[in-house]
Design a protein around this motif. Structure first.
Motif, PDB file in Angstrom:
ATOM      1  N   GLY A 102       0.844  -1.195   0.000  1.00 18.82           N
ATOM      2  CA  GLY A 102       0.000   0.000   0.000  1.00 18.82           C
ATOM      3  C   GLY A 102       0.876   1.240   0.000  1.00 18.82           C
ATOM      4  N   LEU A 103       0.391   2.272   0.693  1.00 22.33           N
ATOM      5  CA  LEU A 103       1.077   3.569   0.715  1.00 22.33           C
ATOM      6  C   LEU A 103       2.552   3.438   1.092  1.00 22.33           C
ATOM      7  N   ILE A 104       2.831   2.698   2.164  1.00 22.81           N
ATOM      8  CA  ILE A 104       4.201   2.625   2.677  1.00 22.81           C
ATOM      9  C   ILE A 104       5.026   1.623   1.877  1.00 22.81           C
ATOM     10  N   GLY A 105       4.435   0.465   1.537  1.00 17.88           N
ATOM     11  CA  GLY A 105       5.178  -0.555   0.800  1.00 17.88           C
ATOM     12  C   GLY A 105       5.626  -0.066  -0.568  1.00 17.88           C
ATOM     13  N   TRP A 143       5.030  -8.561  -2.531  1.00 20.02           N
ATOM     14  CA  TRP A 143       3.832  -9.395  -2.377  1.00 20.02           C
ATOM     15  C   TRP A 143       2.768  -8.610  -1.614  1.00 20.02           C
ATOM     16  N   ASP A 144       1.515  -8.785  -2.059  1.00 15.79           N
ATOM     17  CA  ASP A 144       0.358  -8.198  -1.376  1.00 15.79           C
ATOM     18  C   ASP A 144      -0.812  -9.142  -1.672  1.00 15.79           C
ATOM     19  N   PRO A 145      -1.704  -9.349  -0.702  1.00 16.72           N
ATOM     20  CA  PRO A 145      -2.818 -10.271  -0.977  1.00 16.72           C
ATOM     21  C   PRO A 145      -3.817  -9.706  -1.976  1.00 16.72           C
ATOM     22  N   ASP A 146      -3.756  -8.416  -2.231  1.00 18.15           N
ATOM     23  CA  ASP A 146      -4.712  -7.775  -3.145  1.00 18.15           C
ATOM     24  C   ASP A 146      -4.102  -7.702  -4.555  1.00 18.15           C
ATOM     25  N   GLU A 167       8.192  -5.396   6.162  1.00 13.99           N
ATOM     26  CA  GLU A 167       6.771  -5.728   6.338  1.00 13.99           C
ATOM     27  C   GLU A 167       5.956  -4.455   6.503  1.00 13.99           C
ATOM     28  N   ASN A 168       4.929  -4.306   5.656  1.00 17.15           N
ATOM     29  CA  ASN A 168       4.073  -3.119   5.665  1.00 17.15           C
ATOM     30  C   ASN A 168       2.601  -3.525   5.606  1.00 17.15           C
ATOM     31  N   ALA A 169       2.280  -4.564   6.374  1.00 17.53           N
ATOM     32  CA  ALA A 169       0.908  -5.077   6.388  1.00 17.53           C
ATOM     33  C   ALA A 169       0.040  -4.159   7.242  1.00 17.53           C
ATOM     34  N   PRO A 170      -1.305  -4.314   7.155  1.00 19.48           N
ATOM     35  CA  PRO A 170      -2.189  -3.480   7.965  1.00 19.48           C
ATOM     36  C   PRO A 170      -1.855  -3.548   9.456  1.00 19.48           C
ATOM     37  N   GLU A 171      -2.190  -2.468  10.142  1.00 18.45           N
ATOM     38  CA  GLU A 171      -1.769  -2.275  11.530  1.00 18.45           C
ATOM     39  C   GLU A 171      -2.617  -3.098  12.508  1.00 18.45           C
ATOM     40  N   LYS A 172      -2.604  -4.408  12.340  1.00 19.60           N
ATOM     41  CA  LYS A 172      -3.337  -5.288  13.252  1.00 19.60           C
ATOM     42  C   LYS A 172      -2.372  -6.388  13.685  1.00 19.60           C
ATOM     43  N   VAL A 188      -2.909  -9.843  12.147  1.00 17.97           N
ATOM     44  CA  VAL A 188      -2.526  -9.934  10.722  1.00 17.97           C
ATOM     45  C   VAL A 188      -1.007 -10.071  10.610  1.00 17.97           C
ATOM     46  N   LYS A 189      -0.295  -9.251  11.361  1.00 16.93           N
ATOM     47  CA  LYS A 189       1.172  -9.273  11.263  1.00 16.93           C
ATOM     48  C   LYS A 189       1.709 -10.610  11.803  1.00 16.93           C
ATOM     49  N   HIS A 190       1.145 -11.100  12.913  1.00 19.48           N
ATOM     50  CA  HIS A 190       1.625 -12.366  13.466  1.00 19.48           C
ATOM     51  C   HIS A 190       1.430 -13.502  12.467  1.00 19.48           C
ATOM     52  N   SER A 238       9.747  -4.383  10.516  1.00 20.23           N
ATOM     53  CA  SER A 238       8.361  -3.937  10.415  1.00 20.23           C
ATOM     54  C   SER A 238       8.285  -2.415  10.371  1.00 20.23           C
ATOM     55  N   SER A 239       7.418  -1.916   9.493  1.00 21.71           N
ATOM     56  CA  SER A 239       7.205  -0.465   9.379  1.00 21.71           C
ATOM     57  C   SER A 239       6.207   0.044  10.412  1.00 21.71           C
ATOM     58  N   THR A 240       5.734  -0.819  11.279  1.00 20.50           N
ATOM     59  CA  THR A 240       4.628  -0.454  12.175  1.00 20.50           C
ATOM     60  C   THR A 240       4.779   0.914  12.830  1.00 20.50           C
ATOM     61  N   SER A 241       3.656   1.651  12.860  1.00 18.91           N
ATOM     62  CA  SER A 241       3.718   2.957  13.523  1.00 18.91           C
ATOM     63  C   SER A 241       3.148   2.916  14.931  1.00 18.91           C
ATOM     64  N   SER A 242       2.127   2.095  15.175  1.00 26.01           N
ATOM     65  CA  SER A 242       1.488   2.164  16.495  1.00 26.01           C
ATOM     66  C   SER A 242       1.739   0.934  17.360  1.00 26.01           C
ATOM     67  N   HIS A 280      10.572   2.117  11.722  1.00 21.39           N
ATOM     68  CA  HIS A 280       9.421   2.978  11.443  1.00 21.39           C
ATOM     69  C   HIS A 280       9.832   4.182  10.593  1.00 21.39           C
ATOM     70  N   PRO A 281       9.244   4.255   9.373  1.00 16.08           N
ATOM     71  CA  PRO A 281       9.563   5.394   8.509  1.00 16.08           C
ATOM     72  C   PRO A 281       8.549   6.514   8.728  1.00 16.08           C
ATOM     73  N   PHE A 282       8.845   7.660   8.170  1.00 20.39           N
ATOM     74  CA  PHE A 282       7.852   8.737   8.124  1.00 20.39           C
ATOM     75  C   PHE A 282       7.331   8.784   6.691  1.00 20.39           C
TER      76      PHE A 282
HETATM   77  N1  NAD Z   1       0.377   5.530   6.434  1.00 21.17           N
HETATM   78  C1  NAD Z   1       1.342   6.078   7.185  1.00 21.17           C
HETATM   79  O1  NAD Z   1       1.450   7.307   7.310  1.00 21.17           O
HETATM   80  C2  NAD Z   1       2.367   5.195   7.847  1.00 21.17           C
HETATM   81  C3  NAD Z   1       3.593   5.766   8.260  1.00 21.17           C
HETATM   82  C4  NAD Z   1       4.560   4.939   8.846  1.00 21.17           C
HETATM   83  C5  NAD Z   1       4.305   3.583   9.034  1.00 21.17           C
HETATM   84  N2  NAD Z   1       3.099   3.052   8.628  1.00 21.17           N
HETATM   85  C6  NAD Z   1       2.886   1.619   8.842  1.00 21.17           C
HETATM   86  O2  NAD Z   1       3.029   0.940   7.590  1.00 21.17           O
HETATM   87  C7  NAD Z   1       2.200  -0.226   7.581  1.00 21.17           C
HETATM   88  C8  NAD Z   1       1.307  -0.192   6.351  1.00 21.17           C
HETATM   89  O3  NAD Z   1       0.519   0.983   6.377  1.00 21.17           O
HETATM   90  P1  NAD Z   1      -0.035   1.664   5.028  1.00 21.17           P
HETATM   91  O4  NAD Z   1      -0.372   3.071   5.385  1.00 21.17           O
HETATM   92  O5  NAD Z   1       0.877   1.382   3.882  1.00 21.17           O
HETATM   93  O6  NAD Z   1      -1.394   0.839   4.831  1.00 21.17           O
HETATM   94  P2  NAD Z   1      -2.198   0.590   3.464  1.00 21.17           P
HETATM   95  O7  NAD Z   1      -3.585   0.285   3.868  1.00 21.17           O
HETATM   96  O8  NAD Z   1      -1.950   1.695   2.485  1.00 21.17           O
HETATM   97  O9  NAD Z   1      -1.505  -0.730   2.879  1.00 21.17           O
HETATM   98  C9  NAD Z   1      -1.571  -1.966   3.515  1.00 21.17           C
HETATM   99  C10 NAD Z   1      -1.414  -3.030   2.459  1.00 21.17           C
HETATM  100  O10 NAD Z   1      -1.314  -4.299   3.106  1.00 21.17           O
HETATM  101  C11 NAD Z   1      -2.011  -5.231   2.338  1.00 21.17           C
HETATM  102  N3  NAD Z   1      -2.349  -6.391   3.162  1.00 21.17           N
HETATM  103  C12 NAD Z   1      -3.547  -6.791   3.650  1.00 21.17           C
HETATM  104  N4  NAD Z   1      -3.398  -7.921   4.360  1.00 21.17           N
HETATM  105  C13 NAD Z   1      -2.082  -8.246   4.319  1.00 21.17           C
HETATM  106  C14 NAD Z   1      -1.314  -9.301   4.837  1.00 21.17           C
HETATM  107  N5  NAD Z   1      -1.852 -10.279   5.559  1.00 21.17           N
HETATM  108  N6  NAD Z   1       0.024  -9.327   4.577  1.00 21.17           N
HETATM  109  C15 NAD Z   1       0.612  -8.347   3.853  1.00 21.17           C
HETATM  110  N7  NAD Z   1      -0.079  -7.317   3.328  1.00 21.17           N
HETATM  111  C16 NAD Z   1      -1.397  -7.261   3.569  1.00 21.17           C
HETATM  112  C17 NAD Z   1      -3.213  -4.482   1.796  1.00 21.17           C
HETATM  113  O11 NAD Z   1      -3.754  -5.128   0.651  1.00 21.17           O
HETATM  114  C18 NAD Z   1      -2.593  -3.118   1.493  1.00 21.17           C
HETATM  115  O12 NAD Z   1      -2.123  -3.048   0.158  1.00 21.17           O
HETATM  116  C19 NAD Z   1       1.421  -0.203   8.912  1.00 21.17           C
HETATM  117  O13 NAD Z   1       2.100  -1.016   9.839  1.00 21.17           O
HETATM  118  C20 NAD Z   1       1.512   1.255   9.334  1.00 21.17           C
HETATM  119  O14 NAD Z   1       1.434   1.427  10.728  1.00 21.17           O
HETATM  120  C21 NAD Z   1       2.151   3.824   8.018  1.00 21.17           C
END
Ligand code: NAD
Length: 313
Positions: A16-19, A36-39, A88-93, A96-98, A116-120, A140-142
């Motif tokens: 997504g945005l970060i990946g 890789w992304d499931p979508d 790893e840039n999967a959704p913030e759950k 899901v990450k585990h 992991s890029s996790t923010s929270s 963690h990136p910005f």
């Molecule tokens: N958006 C921000 O400003 C920001 C900044 C720094 C860090 N982050 C962190 O980056 C991570 C991703 O955030 P984002 O903003 O890119 O979210 P996003 O919703 O833009 O992208 C998440 C992507 O993960 C995919 N996905 C769904 N299930 C998955 C799985 N099981 N395994 C792998 N991918 C899966 C989705 O299809 C989607 O393309 C999060 O941990 C978030 O905390 C986000």
């Protein structure tokens, strides 16, 4: 600019945005990326989206002439096979990450780092779902990571931390290290503290959204892009530095701290923020605002680089 390690290829999980932004940065430094992304729709759009971001890095002069190769992996296992670095840039759950980490650990090379890029979520939250914790790093990136230099690192293992510092510095990133695992790390704690008061100023009717943002961008924000909050007050003390500042203006800071607010995001406050942003954006779409932000960031980064070259020369 040489790649951080010619032997490393990178798996990007979650595009997504970060990946997509990380992918562009890795490719720009000559690293091969398996994404890789499931979508499926996200993956189909990825090459074009990454190419646009690579164009920004070329304009900035931070891309190698021969970028890495982007490949779309059909499975997690295929993405991580042969990767030395897994971003790893999967959704913030947590769940899901585990579950993703279980797939990663079954297929990744023994010495691959899982970053992991996790923010929270904290490193501790994530480590609960990992067997080989010695190779788990929070990095963690910005947003957007291909432009913003900051990467905040934490790892329990000193070797993994050192590898992370080397890796991200090789990508031209500015790394900071947490001495202990903490919610929000450094930058988001600071950003949240500031935004809390920005919301409070609006909620209290002290100023509108647009004026709060203008005060930040033209005042402290500009100064903070050059020196940090602590150093700014060192200079605020004149020749006596921070010690004089604390004697002279420390008490007024404490009085001001006592007046800062702790707003709740009530329906009324939410509406004030939404209306205020509509006024500030004055019809510009999110895509336009993003493009304006990126243009400004690119100009600022180029200016900073030129200024540094002037100092180093
Ligand atoms: N958006 C921000 O400003 C920001 C900044 C720094 C860090 N982050 C962190 O980056 C991570 C991703 O955030 P984002 O903003 O890119 O979210 P996003 O919703 O833009 O992208 C998440 C992507 O993960 C995919 N996905 C769904 N299930 C998955 C799985 N099981 N395994 C792998 N991918 C899966 C989705 O299809 C989607 O393309 C999060 O941990 C978030 O905390 C986000």
């Amino acid at each position: 600019m040489p790649p951080p390690s010619p032997t490393i290829s990178v798996a990007v999980l979650g595009c997504g945005l970060i990946g997509e932004s990380w992918s562009a940065l890795f490719l720009a430094h000559g690293l091969d990326v398996a994404a890789w992304d499931p979508d499926g729709a996200v993956l189909a759009a990825l090459p074009e989206r990454v190419e646009r971001l690579l164009g920004q890095l070329r304009a900035l002069g931070t891309a190698t002439t021969v970028p890495g190769r982007l490949s779309i992996a059909p499975t997690v296992a295929a993405a991580v096979a042969g990767a030395g670095w897994i971003q790893e840039n999967a959704p913030e759950k947590t769940v899901v990450k585990h579950s993703l980490y279980a797939e990663v650990e079954a297929a990744a090379a023994a010495d691959a780092v899982i970053a992991s890029s996790t923010s929270s979520l904290t490193w501790t939250d994530l480590a609960a779902g990992v067997v080989r914790r010695d190779r788990l790093v929070t990095a963690h990136p910005f947003n957007p990571p291909h432009l913003m230099p900051l990467v905040e690192l934490f790892a329990a293992d000193a070797r993994a931390l050192a590898r992370a510092q080397t890796f991200y510095r090789g990508l031209g990133r500015a790394t900071v290290v947490l001495k202990k695992d903490a919610v929000g790390r450094i930058a988001n704690r600071l950003a949240s503290a500031l935004w809390r008061e920005a919301v409070n100023i609006v909620a209290e009717g002290i100023a509108d959204v647009a004026d709060v943002d203008a005060a930040l961008v033209h005042g402290p924000g500009l100064r903070w892009s050059v020196i940090g909050a602590h150093m700014a007050y060192h200079l605020g003390g004149g020749p006596g530095g921070i010690a004089h500042y604390l004697d002279h203006l420390g008490p007024s800071q404490e009085r001001r701290w006592a007046t800062l607010g702790s707003p709740s995001l009530t329906p009324e406050v939410r509406q004030l923020l939404i209306d205020g942003i509509a006024q500030e954006a004055s019809g510009r779409s999110v895509a336009t605002l993003e493009a304006e932000r990126d243009h400004g960031l690119i100009l600022t980064l180029a200016a900073r680089r030129n200024a540094k070259q002037g100092v180093d020369a």
